[in-house]
Design an enzyme around this catalytic site. Structure first.
Site, PDB file in Angstrom:
ATOM      1  N   SER A   1     -40.705 -46.367  19.541  1.00 31.52           N
ATOM      2  CA  SER A   1     -42.084 -45.873  19.585  1.00 31.52           C
ATOM      3  C   SER A   1     -43.117 -46.939  19.225  1.00 31.52           C
ATOM      4  CB  SER A   1     -42.256 -44.652  18.678  1.00 31.52           C
ATOM      5  OG  SER A   1     -42.249 -45.027  17.324  1.00 31.52           O
TER       6      SER A   1
ATOM      7  N   LYS B   1     -45.605 -45.241  12.693  1.00 23.29           N
ATOM      8  CA  LYS B   1     -46.761 -45.162  13.592  1.00 23.29           C
ATOM      9  C   LYS B   1     -47.886 -46.047  13.068  1.00 23.29           C
ATOM     10  CE  LYS B   1     -44.583 -41.939  15.823  1.00 23.29           C
ATOM     11  NZ  LYS B   1     -43.860 -42.309  17.001  1.00 23.29           N
TER      12      LYS B   1
END
Length: 188
Positions: A51, A101
């Site tokens: 990610s 993230k």
């Protein structure tokens, strides 16, 4: 009467036992210190998943994984974070796992969202972040919405392995150069 060699072996065995016991006790006394540091100060973690590619784990084959320094001290201090920081947080969909993230927006800011978020814009609530992965296929705030500070466990500080990538995690990255934040009440 025991022979000279058996007395020497007994004394030697006793000294070995004392040395081993002392070394073991000293080693065991450090376990709580190491556990505290690992849980509350700093840890070295293997970055798994894609990610945050290409910032983290840039190899497309998935075999080479980055190892990073995860700074946990003051992880719950909202004011210590800056736009672009890469953070580790509990997965809102599965609290037993963590995700990594990048912070895109802070409380009070208005964000242009992406699919599958149900609204085209959202204002970030108090003590929440809007986070996104650098990879376009990332599951992030566009899926689960703004993230409360309580889910944050660490900041990804430095890539330590592989050695050719050693250094600070870049503060810029992301899927594209769009301006996600519409309103900027916070200066970061």
């Amino acid at each position: 009467m025991p022979s000279m060699s058996s007395r020497f072996r007994l004394r030697n065995a006793s000294a070995t036992f004392k040395y081993t016991s002392k070394t073991l006790l000293i080693g065991l006394s450090w376990v709580p210190v190491v556990a505290y540091v690992a849980n509350h100060v700093v840890w070295i973690g293997v970055i798994d998943g894609s990610s945050m590619t290409p910032t983290l784990n840039p190899e497309s084959n998935g075999l080479a994984k980055d190892v990073a320094l995860l700074w946990k001290l003051n992880a719950k201090s909202y004011s210590s974070y800056k736009r672009g920081d890469v953070i580790v947080l509990r997965n809102p969909r599965d609290p037993e796992s963590t995700v990594i993230k990048r912070i895109i927006a802070f409380e009070g800011e208005e964000v242009r969202t992406r699919f599958p978020y149900p609204e085209s814009r959202v204002i970030i609530p108090p003590r929440h972040f809007w986070v996104e992965g650098d990879n376009i296929h990332s599951i992030d705030s566009n899926t689960y919405g703004p993230i409360p500070i309580g889910l944050v466990t660490a900041r990804v500080q430095t890539i330590v392995f592989p050695l050719n990538r050693w250094g600070s995690v870049p503060k810029v990255g992301g899927r594209d150069p769009r301006s996600a934040v519409v309103g900027l009440p916070r200066s970061n």
